[in-house]
Design a protein around this motif. Structure first.
Motif, PDB file in Angstrom:
ATOM      1  N   LEU A  39       0.860  -1.147  -0.109  1.00  0.00           N
ATOM      2  CA  LEU A  39      -0.067  -0.047   0.254  1.00  0.00           C
ATOM      3  C   LEU A  39       0.944   1.315  -0.029  1.00  0.00           C
ATOM      4  O   LEU A  39       1.722   1.441   0.865  1.00  0.00           O
ATOM      5  N   HIS A  40       0.718   1.882  -1.169  1.00  0.00           N
ATOM      6  CA  HIS A  40       1.618   3.288  -1.145  1.00  0.00           C
ATOM      7  C   HIS A  40       0.594   4.437  -0.977  1.00  0.00           C
ATOM      8  O   HIS A  40      -0.274   4.577  -1.612  1.00  0.00           O
ATOM      9  N   LEU A  41       0.739   5.005  -0.070  1.00  0.00           N
ATOM     10  CA  LEU A  41      -0.149   6.351   0.243  1.00  0.00           C
ATOM     11  C   LEU A  41      -0.242   7.375  -0.846  1.00  0.00           C
ATOM     12  O   LEU A  41      -1.370   7.823  -1.089  1.00  0.00           O
ATOM     13  N   LYS A  42       0.582   7.375  -1.527  1.00  0.00           N
ATOM     14  CA  LYS A  42       0.337   8.253  -2.926  1.00  0.00           C
ATOM     15  C   LYS A  42      -0.564   7.688  -3.649  1.00  0.00           C
ATOM     16  O   LYS A  42      -1.196   8.503  -4.421  1.00  0.00           O
ATOM     17  N   ASP A  43      -0.863   6.491  -3.879  1.00  0.00           N
ATOM     18  CA  ASP A  43      -1.880   5.860  -4.664  1.00  0.00           C
ATOM     19  C   ASP A  43      -3.245   5.909  -3.972  1.00  0.00           C
ATOM     20  O   ASP A  43      -4.306   5.280  -4.861  1.00  0.00           O
ATOM     21  N   LEU A  44      -3.345   6.155  -2.813  1.00  0.00           N
ATOM     22  CA  LEU A  44      -4.757   6.272  -2.255  1.00  0.00           C
ATOM     23  C   LEU A  44      -5.313   7.616  -1.931  1.00  0.00           C
ATOM     24  O   LEU A  44      -4.423   8.241  -1.423  1.00  0.00           O
ATOM     25  N   SER A  45      -6.457   7.867  -1.786  1.00  0.00           N
ATOM     26  CA  SER A  45      -7.222   9.167  -1.610  1.00  0.00           C
ATOM     27  C   SER A  45      -7.582   8.817  -0.101  1.00  0.00           C
ATOM     28  O   SER A  45      -8.701   8.463   0.135  1.00  0.00           O
ATOM     29  N   VAL A  46      -6.651   8.731   0.814  1.00  0.00           N
ATOM     30  CA  VAL A  46      -7.074   8.628   2.383  1.00  0.00           C
ATOM     31  C   VAL A  46      -7.555   9.916   2.975  1.00  0.00           C
ATOM     32  O   VAL A  46      -6.742  11.014   2.868  1.00  0.00           O
ATOM     33  N   GLY A  47      -8.749   9.834   3.852  1.00  0.00           N
ATOM     34  CA  GLY A  47      -9.224  10.842   4.511  1.00  0.00           C
ATOM     35  C   GLY A  47      -8.415  11.012   5.633  1.00  0.00           C
ATOM     36  O   GLY A  47      -7.908  10.257   6.268  1.00  0.00           O
ATOM     37  N   PHE A  48      -8.907  12.255   6.109  1.00  0.00           N
ATOM     38  CA  PHE A  48      -8.079  12.699   7.529  1.00  0.00           C
ATOM     39  C   PHE A  48      -8.757  11.879   8.744  1.00  0.00           C
ATOM     40  O   PHE A  48      -9.985  12.093   8.383  1.00  0.00           O
ATOM     41  N   CYS A  49      -8.274  11.666   9.764  1.00  0.00           N
ATOM     42  CA  CYS A  49      -8.811  11.292  10.800  1.00  0.00           C
ATOM     43  C   CYS A  49      -9.561  12.172  11.493  1.00  0.00           C
ATOM     44  O   CYS A  49      -9.356  13.119  11.766  1.00  0.00           O
ATOM     45  N   ASP A  50     -10.814  11.951  11.950  1.00  0.00           N
ATOM     46  CA  ASP A  50     -11.765  12.889  12.412  1.00  0.00           C
ATOM     47  C   ASP A  50     -12.396  12.451  13.786  1.00  0.00           C
ATOM     48  O   ASP A  50     -13.345  12.977  14.289  1.00  0.00           O
ATOM     49  N   GLY A  51     -11.995  11.311  14.013  1.00  0.00           N
ATOM     50  CA  GLY A  51     -12.135  10.772  15.602  1.00  0.00           C
ATOM     51  C   GLY A  51     -13.287   9.907  15.340  1.00  0.00           C
ATOM     52  O   GLY A  51     -13.732   9.207  16.210  1.00  0.00           O
ATOM     53  N   ARG A  52     -13.912   9.650  14.240  1.00  0.00           N
ATOM     54  CA  ARG A  52     -15.307   8.559  14.324  1.00  0.00           C
ATOM     55  C   ARG A  52     -14.546   7.233  14.399  1.00  0.00           C
ATOM     56  O   ARG A  52     -13.474   6.763  14.074  1.00  0.00           O
ATOM     57  N   ASP A  53     -15.391   6.144  14.539  1.00  0.00           N
ATOM     58  CA  ASP A  53     -15.048   4.704  14.549  1.00  0.00           C
ATOM     59  C   ASP A  53     -14.536   4.321  13.189  1.00  0.00           C
ATOM     60  O   ASP A  53     -15.063   4.845  12.034  1.00  0.00           O
ATOM     61  N   PRO A  54     -13.552   3.704  13.254  1.00  0.00           N
ATOM     62  CA  PRO A  54     -12.818   3.274  12.040  1.00  0.00           C
ATOM     63  C   PRO A  54     -13.659   2.646  10.959  1.00  0.00           C
ATOM     64  O   PRO A  54     -13.464   2.515   9.912  1.00  0.00           O
ATOM     65  N   SER A  55     -14.822   1.749  11.558  1.00  0.00           N
ATOM     66  CA  SER A  55     -15.470   1.024  10.680  1.00  0.00           C
ATOM     67  C   SER A  55     -16.512   1.878   9.716  1.00  0.00           C
ATOM     68  O   SER A  55     -17.123   1.393   8.920  1.00  0.00           O
ATOM     69  N   LEU A  56     -16.275   3.248  10.098  1.00  0.00           N
ATOM     70  CA  LEU A  56     -17.403   4.150   9.286  1.00  0.00           C
ATOM     71  C   LEU A  56     -16.728   4.835   8.257  1.00  0.00           C
ATOM     72  O   LEU A  56     -17.506   5.269   7.452  1.00  0.00           O
ATOM     73  N   TYR A  57     -15.491   4.599   7.952  1.00  0.00           N
ATOM     74  CA  TYR A  57     -14.940   5.324   6.867  1.00  0.00           C
ATOM     75  C   TYR A  57     -15.186   4.353   5.540  1.00  0.00           C
ATOM     76  O   TYR A  57     -15.440   3.144   5.804  1.00  0.00           O
ATOM     77  N   GLU A  58     -15.184   5.158   4.449  1.00  0.00           N
ATOM     78  CA  GLU A  58     -15.412   4.502   3.079  1.00  0.00           C
ATOM     79  C   GLU A  58     -14.336   4.719   2.018  1.00  0.00           C
ATOM     80  O   GLU A  58     -13.341   5.391   2.279  1.00  0.00           O
ATOM     81  N   GLY A  59     -14.462   4.239   0.827  1.00  0.00           N
ATOM     82  CA  GLY A  59     -13.494   4.238  -0.080  1.00  0.00           C
ATOM     83  C   GLY A  59     -12.280   3.929  -0.035  1.00  0.00           C
ATOM     84  O   GLY A  59     -11.924   2.739   0.958  1.00  0.00           O
ATOM     85  N   ASP A  60     -11.039   4.727  -0.226  1.00  0.00           N
ATOM     86  CA  ASP A  60      -9.887   4.080  -0.059  1.00  0.00           C
ATOM     87  C   ASP A  60      -9.432   4.091   1.366  1.00  0.00           C
ATOM     88  O   ASP A  60      -8.557   3.278   1.859  1.00  0.00           O
ATOM     89  N   THR A  61      -9.918   4.769   2.357  1.00  0.00           N
ATOM     90  CA  THR A  61      -9.566   5.057   3.663  1.00  0.00           C
ATOM     91  C   THR A  61     -10.037   3.669   4.366  1.00  0.00           C
ATOM     92  O   THR A  61      -9.403   3.050   4.913  1.00  0.00           O
ATOM     93  N   LYS A  62     -11.205   3.068   3.859  1.00  0.00           N
ATOM     94  CA  LYS A  62     -11.924   1.758   4.427  1.00  0.00           C
ATOM     95  C   LYS A  62     -10.924   0.555   3.727  1.00  0.00           C
ATOM     96  O   LYS A  62     -10.621  -0.212   4.583  1.00  0.00           O
ATOM     97  N   TYR A  63     -10.577   0.663   2.527  1.00  0.00           N
ATOM     98  CA  TYR A  63      -9.459  -0.418   1.969  1.00  0.00           C
ATOM     99  C   TYR A  63      -8.211  -0.103   2.910  1.00  0.00           C
ATOM    100  O   TYR A  63      -8.033  -1.438   2.976  1.00  0.00           O
ATOM    101  N   LEU A  64      -7.721   0.866   3.070  1.00  0.00           N
ATOM    102  CA  LEU A  64      -6.585   0.734   3.880  1.00  0.00           C
ATOM    103  C   LEU A  64      -6.632   0.364   5.299  1.00  0.00           C
ATOM    104  O   LEU A  64      -5.974  -0.798   5.678  1.00  0.00           O
ATOM    105  N   ILE A  65      -7.687   0.633   6.105  1.00  0.00           N
ATOM    106  CA  ILE A  65      -8.076   0.029   7.290  1.00  0.00           C
ATOM    107  C   ILE A  65      -8.145  -1.245   7.297  1.00  0.00           C
ATOM    108  O   ILE A  65      -7.631  -1.891   8.167  1.00  0.00           O
ATOM    109  N   ASP A  66      -8.932  -1.682   6.473  1.00  0.00           N
ATOM    110  CA  ASP A  66      -9.176  -3.282   6.340  1.00  0.00           C
ATOM    111  C   ASP A  66      -8.037  -4.221   6.071  1.00  0.00           C
ATOM    112  O   ASP A  66      -7.944  -5.042   6.801  1.00  0.00           O
TER     113      ASP A  66
END
Length: 194
Positions: A39-66
Motif C-alpha cells: 500500500l503506497h499512500l501516494k496511490d490512495l485517497s485517504v481521508g483525515f482522521c476525524d475521530g469517528r469509529d474506524p468502521s465508518l470510513y469509506e472508499g480508499d480509507t476503508k480499503y486501507l484500514i481493512d
C-alpha cells in the motif's frame, strides 16, 4: 499469512517505496506461500482522521484500514521529515483501531538524505508500535541517498539488511502467531461530540 507493506510517502519517485517493495520481494522469497500487498499512500485517497469509529470510513480509507486490520505482519516505511515519519503516515495510525496491530510483527524502514535522522527509527517509530502493542523486529533499516544509483538500491549492505528484516518479519510472524499480546491497556473509546 498476509504481510502488508505500507509506504508513508506521497511522492511518485519514492526511495521508500523502492525499499519497502524490495523487502516484500525478500519476504516472498523467504516463504513463497505468503500473501503480500504493498500500500503506497501516494496511490490512495485517504481521508483525515476525524475521530469517528474506524468502521465508518469509506472508499480508499476503508480499503486501507481493512488491509491493515487483516494483516498478520507489516513492513512499514517512511521518509524522515523534521526528525520523524510523514504526517500522512501518522494519519494512518490515527485512523486504525487501537487493536489493529496488537500482537503482530512490524519491521520498519526509514529513508533520508543523509544519516542525520537515523535515530528516528528508535525514537519515533518504535514507541508508536509500542502504543499499538506490536512486536518490532530488531534491526530496523535506515537508507539514505548514497545507497541509491539511478533510482535503484545499489548498496549490497542495505540489500542484505532488507533481506534480513523481511525474513525476520515472516519468521517471527509465524512463530508468535498473535499469541503474545501483553497485558490489556485501559479502554480508550473514540467519541465525537454531537
Amino acid at each position: 499469512m498476509k504481510i502488508v507493506g505500507l509506504t508513508g510517502s506521497l511522492t511518485s519517485s519514492s526511495k521508500t517505496f523502492i525499499a519497502v517493495d524490495k523487502a516484500l520481494d525478500y519476504a516472498k522469497k523467504h516463504n513463497p506461500e505468503i500473501e503480500t500487498i504493498h500500500l503506497h499512500l501516494k496511490d490512495l485517497s485517504v481521508g483525515f482522521c476525524d475521530g469517528r469509529d474506524p468502521s465508518l470510513y469509506e472508499g480508499d480509507t476503508k480499503y486501507l484500514i481493512d488491509h491493515l486490520k487483516s494483516a498478520d505482519g507489516y513492513i512499514i516505511g517512511s521518509p524522515i521529515y523534521r526528525g520523524t515519519y510523514t504526517g500522512a503516515l501518522k494519519n494512518v495510525f490515527d485512523l486504525i483501531p487501537n487493536d489493529a496491530l496488537r500482537g503482530k510483527v512490524v519491521g520498519f524502514i526509514a529513508t533520508g538524505g543523509t544519516y542525520h535522522h537515523y535515530l528516528a527509527l528508535e525514537h519515533q517509530f518504535k514507541p508508536l508500535a509500542g502504543y499499538f502493542k506490536a512486536h518490532v523486529v530488531p534491526g530496523s533499516v535506515y537508507i539514505h541517498n548514497e545507497h541509491f544509483t539511478n533510482k535503484e538500491l545499489s548498496s549490497y549492505e542495505i540489500l542484505e539488511r532488507l533481506e534480513a528484516l523481511a525474513s525476520d518479519v515472516v519468521s517471527l510472524t509465524s512463530l508468535i502467531d498473535k499469541r503474545f499480546e501483553g497485558a490489556d491497556q485501559p479502554t480508550i473509546p473514540r467519541k465525537v461530540l454531537v
